[in-house]
Design a protein around this motif. Sequence first.
Motif, PDB file in Angstrom:
ATOM      1  N   UNK A 222       0.861  -1.184   0.000  1.00  0.00           N
ATOM      2  CA  UNK A 222       0.000   0.000   0.000  1.00  0.00           C
ATOM      3  C   UNK A 222       0.896   1.233   0.000  1.00  0.00           C
ATOM      4  N   UNK A 223       0.528   2.202  -0.821  1.00  0.00           N
ATOM      5  CA  UNK A 223       1.274   3.462  -0.801  1.00  0.00           C
ATOM      6  C   UNK A 223       0.294   4.617  -0.914  1.00  0.00           C
ATOM      7  N   UNK A 224       0.572   5.675  -0.162  1.00  0.00           N
ATOM      8  CA  UNK A 224      -0.282   6.863  -0.144  1.00  0.00           C
ATOM      9  C   UNK A 224       0.300   7.899  -1.095  1.00  0.00           C
ATOM     10  N   UNK A 225      -0.541   8.357  -2.032  1.00  0.00           N
ATOM     11  CA  UNK A 225      -0.103   9.308  -3.052  1.00  0.00           C
ATOM     12  C   UNK A 225      -0.967  10.556  -2.989  1.00  0.00           C
ATOM     13  N   UNK A 226      -0.376  11.740  -2.855  1.00  0.00           N
ATOM     14  CA  UNK A 226      -1.185  12.971  -2.838  1.00  0.00           C
ATOM     15  C   UNK A 226      -1.710  13.303  -4.235  1.00  0.00           C
ATOM     16  N   UNK A 227      -2.980  13.713  -4.293  1.00  0.00           N
ATOM     17  CA  UNK A 227      -3.615  14.090  -5.547  1.00  0.00           C
ATOM     18  C   UNK A 227      -4.134  15.525  -5.433  1.00  0.00           C
ATOM     19  N   UNK A 228      -3.852  16.338  -6.452  1.00  0.00           N
ATOM     20  CA  UNK A 228      -4.320  17.728  -6.453  1.00  0.00           C
ATOM     21  C   UNK A 228      -5.805  17.774  -6.767  1.00  0.00           C
ATOM     22  N   UNK A 229      -6.526  18.642  -6.065  1.00  0.00           N
ATOM     23  CA  UNK A 229      -7.958  18.791  -6.293  1.00  0.00           C
ATOM     24  C   UNK A 229      -8.340  20.236  -5.990  1.00  0.00           C
ATOM     25  N   UNK A 230      -9.579  20.584  -6.311  1.00  0.00           N
ATOM     26  CA  UNK A 230     -10.081  21.934  -6.088  1.00  0.00           C
ATOM     27  C   UNK A 230     -11.286  21.868  -5.167  1.00  0.00           C
ATOM     28  N   UNK A 231     -11.206  22.566  -4.052  1.00  0.00           N
ATOM     29  CA  UNK A 231     -12.307  22.629  -3.109  1.00  0.00           C
ATOM     30  C   UNK A 231     -13.180  23.830  -3.450  1.00  0.00           C
ATOM     31  N   UNK A 232     -14.487  23.581  -3.621  1.00  0.00           N
ATOM     32  CA  UNK A 232     -15.431  24.620  -4.010  1.00  0.00           C
ATOM     33  C   UNK A 232     -16.359  24.899  -2.836  1.00  0.00           C
ATOM     34  N   UNK A 234     -19.719  26.753  -1.473  1.00  0.00           N
ATOM     35  CA  UNK A 234     -20.991  27.334  -1.914  1.00  0.00           C
ATOM     36  C   UNK A 234     -21.387  28.514  -1.013  1.00  0.00           C
ATOM     37  N   UNK A 235     -22.383  29.258  -1.479  1.00  0.00           N
ATOM     38  CA  UNK A 235     -22.862  30.399  -0.712  1.00  0.00           C
ATOM     39  C   UNK A 235     -23.556  29.965   0.572  1.00  0.00           C
ATOM     40  N   UNK A 236     -24.129  28.756   0.591  1.00  0.00           N
ATOM     41  CA  UNK A 236     -24.819  28.289   1.796  1.00  0.00           C
ATOM     42  C   UNK A 236     -23.881  27.637   2.802  1.00  0.00           C
ATOM     43  N   UNK A 237     -22.570  27.666   2.534  1.00  0.00           N
ATOM     44  CA  UNK A 237     -21.595  27.113   3.464  1.00  0.00           C
ATOM     45  C   UNK A 237     -21.177  25.689   3.164  1.00  0.00           C
ATOM     46  N   UNK A 238     -21.871  24.993   2.269  1.00  0.00           N
ATOM     47  CA  UNK A 238     -21.497  23.625   1.921  1.00  0.00           C
ATOM     48  C   UNK A 238     -20.308  23.634   0.972  1.00  0.00           C
ATOM     49  N   UNK A 239     -19.608  22.518   0.903  1.00  0.00           N
ATOM     50  CA  UNK A 239     -18.427  22.398   0.050  1.00  0.00           C
ATOM     51  C   UNK A 239     -18.517  21.128  -0.772  1.00  0.00           C
ATOM     52  N   UNK A 240     -17.799  21.119  -1.892  1.00  0.00           N
ATOM     53  CA  UNK A 240     -17.661  19.914  -2.700  1.00  0.00           C
ATOM     54  C   UNK A 240     -16.337  19.983  -3.429  1.00  0.00           C
ATOM     55  N   UNK A 241     -15.875  18.824  -3.868  1.00  0.00           N
ATOM     56  CA  UNK A 241     -14.614  18.721  -4.587  1.00  0.00           C
ATOM     57  C   UNK A 241     -14.878  18.655  -6.085  1.00  0.00           C
ATOM     58  N   UNK A 242     -13.987  19.231  -6.834  1.00  0.00           N
ATOM     59  CA  UNK A 242     -14.138  19.219  -8.289  1.00  0.00           C
ATOM     60  C   UNK A 242     -14.104  17.794  -8.829  1.00  0.00           C
ATOM     61  N   UNK A 243     -13.310  16.923  -8.183  1.00  0.00           N
ATOM     62  CA  UNK A 243     -13.220  15.545  -8.647  1.00  0.00           C
ATOM     63  C   UNK A 243     -14.543  14.805  -8.479  1.00  0.00           C
ATOM     64  N   UNK A 245     -17.360  15.951  -9.246  1.00  0.00           N
ATOM     65  CA  UNK A 245     -18.235  16.350 -10.351  1.00  0.00           C
ATOM     66  C   UNK A 245     -17.529  16.194 -11.695  1.00  0.00           C
ATOM     67  N   UNK A 246     -16.588  15.269 -11.765  1.00  0.00           N
ATOM     68  CA  UNK A 246     -15.809  15.135 -12.998  1.00  0.00           C
ATOM     69  C   UNK A 246     -16.656  14.673 -14.175  1.00  0.00           C
ATOM     70  N   UNK A 247     -17.806  14.036 -13.891  1.00  0.00           N
ATOM     71  CA  UNK A 247     -18.672  13.572 -14.979  1.00  0.00           C
ATOM     72  C   UNK A 247     -19.542  14.692 -15.534  1.00  0.00           C
ATOM     73  N   UNK A 248     -19.512  15.854 -14.921  1.00  0.00           N
ATOM     74  CA  UNK A 248     -20.335  16.974 -15.382  1.00  0.00           C
ATOM     75  C   UNK A 248     -19.491  18.241 -15.448  1.00  0.00           C
ATOM     76  N   UNK A 249     -18.563  18.329 -16.409  1.00  0.00           N
ATOM     77  CA  UNK A 249     -17.670  19.503 -16.477  1.00  0.00           C
ATOM     78  C   UNK A 249     -18.410  20.802 -16.783  1.00  0.00           C
ATOM     79  N   UNK A 250     -19.528  20.719 -17.541  1.00  0.00           N
ATOM     80  CA  UNK A 250     -20.266  21.936 -17.857  1.00  0.00           C
ATOM     81  C   UNK A 250     -20.852  22.559 -16.596  1.00  0.00           C
ATOM     82  N   UNK A 251     -21.369  21.699 -15.710  1.00  0.00           N
ATOM     83  CA  UNK A 251     -21.943  22.211 -14.461  1.00  0.00           C
ATOM     84  C   UNK A 251     -20.867  22.872 -13.612  1.00  0.00           C
ATOM     85  N   UNK A 252     -19.669  22.275 -13.589  1.00  0.00           N
ATOM     86  CA  UNK A 252     -18.570  22.835 -12.807  1.00  0.00           C
ATOM     87  C   UNK A 252     -18.205  24.226 -13.327  1.00  0.00           C
TER      88      UNK A 252
END
Length: 683
Positions: A222-232, A234-243, A245-252
């Motif tokens: 087992x090996x741990x590998x860091x992966x770059x991502x984007x934390x988004x 929202x205005x209501x305080x919730x968060x989501x990762x860009x990864x 929503x990778x299946x919906x790039x237009x929405x992103x």
Amino acid sequence: MKDDDLIDELRLRLKSAMEWEAYTRPLNIDDVKFGTGDSDNMYQWPNAVAKDRKNAGQPMLTTNKTRIHCMQIVNEAKQNKVAIKISPTGDGATAEAAEIFDGIIRSIEYQSQAQDAYSNSLWWNVFAGVGYTRIVTEYVDDKSFDQEIYIRPVKDPMSVYLDPDIMEADGSDAKWGLIYEDIPRWQFDKQYPKYKDITADPLLSLSAGMKSSKHVRVVEYYRRTPKADLLIGMKDGTTLLKSEMKDAPEIIEKLLEGPGIQTRKVMLDEVEWFKVAGGCVISKGIWPSKYIPIIREVAEETVIDGQYDRKSHVRPMKDPQRAYNYWNSSATEMVALQPKSPFIGPMEAFDGLETYWNEANVSSRAWLPFNAYDQQGRPIPQPARQAPPVMAEAHLMGMKVAAEDMQLVSGQHEEQFGQESNAQSGVAIDARQRRGDLTTYHFIDSQASARRYTGRILIDMIPRVYDIGRIKEIMAEDGSQKSVQIDPEHPDSFTSSEGDEASGEDASIIFNPKIGRYAAQADVGPSYGTRRQETFQGILQLMNADKNLTPIVGDLLMRAADFPMAKEVAERLKNMVPAQALGGPSQEMQAMQGQLAQATAAVQKLLQEMTAGDAKSKLQIDEYRAETDRMNTISKVDPEALKPIIRQMIGEAMGIALPDLQAMHGITPAPHPVPQQAPPPLA
């Protein structure tokens, strides 16, 4: 990464771990051998000493007191199991959802027989200085794509190598880890026919520890590998990762262009899993967690002058144990070499009676004749047996000192083993027991640390493994089971609905493990069964002290009982418990509440009749409404304390005088206090 590059990385990391543990591993192996030593394996006797004594025909006794000291810790931990407890920490987490997490984890432990894995890890920690458990995933059955989580034991902790650069005690920050297993060649060829011609890798096979040449060493890496991502954000305080929503790039893209959106670059850990045999990668995948699923249990470790060491409970007891074995063997040898106790007397006393006396040491005769007089009639002294062989006082004292030294270095005294000691008072005995528990508590603490890390891994894995809707059986603390609907798309972390007996609809619980943040804790204490017995005894003592408590707490006693039909008895007794004991109103109060409801209805009817009245009527309406609100408010407060006020309100609302209302309830009015006359002024 190419397979060849991965194998090179694995070799390099394994070499660094082997060099880091080069000093402690042989000592750990010797510790576990010494702790399990007996008269057959002779692990407690140094090879050179054992060889010399064997050639000289000297006895080598092994009285293994070390094992008892170690098993005291292991067995006490089995009675006071460490339980994983989950608590909510934010982002929509709730206490109810945390209880569902608890139930899922208990279910995983039950189906994994995890207590055996935990006990195995602690045993190795006590005897060798290190123990491990691991977490795996397996398909539910051959016809399903659903996976389940299992906690498995590691039978040989020497088959594990973990990142030597970890800083956390539980190893949660490990960047890599591996565990190997020796599989019979025929089984490997059948399972991996494509790789049946592979040869052993000199380093990965660690040939010194191989079972035999008919086995193949398979390494899980087992090996741990860091992966770059984007934390988004929202205005209501919730968060989501860009990864996510990778299946919906237009929405992103549209989302990022919106007002009030926050973004931040983050590095998230991803754990890759590889199975390696020889110099080939025979299988690989992404592990469903950010943690390496190898949980270590180490109670005492040191780094002195760059030299790493793990100490077991056996290590400090080696010299006292060897001394005990030496003294015991020497004492036995001394007595064995002494001749049997013979009879001594004048030759004339045995003359003609040799048949009797020659067998005196090998047979049990009721009597032995001897010649009391010689030929001249003179008395002959009676034959007498010599004193039996005596063990030297030095040997006995040496064994005693060695046994006391074992107690000193282990911190465990006679009280821990149920033996009599020189501590006479109960306070002194309890003090020694607590002192003994404190000296070995680091093993229990390391077990709790390992369970906390296990809980953290499971919290992280459950949303990833149970990523589609399913019905899951969870287990309560008392062993009862209930069904929970896991729905990763549900808007809340926890939702429950009551069942409807009329329609036949059952109660339902919906749980979304992806919502909320949770923390894992370790609860050390008696098992639920032990606490249940203690509860039963405690309630029984209360009932024996006061028989009047029987109808009040009898149902609780049966609930804590552990015999057939106890639950049914508890339900029947509960129906006989007075309402006050259950927190409800008494019969008198129920009657008053009924009259209060009637009075309220009368007021409402009167209000309807007076709605079209004049200003005076409207003023009365306001007064009645105020009175009605006052009655409803008071009824929600302590009813017993406000009985007189409620009676007066009911009487006024129904047009009944207070004395008449008290008479209806059989209540004698309290006499009005007679005012005392003031004393005459002083002259």
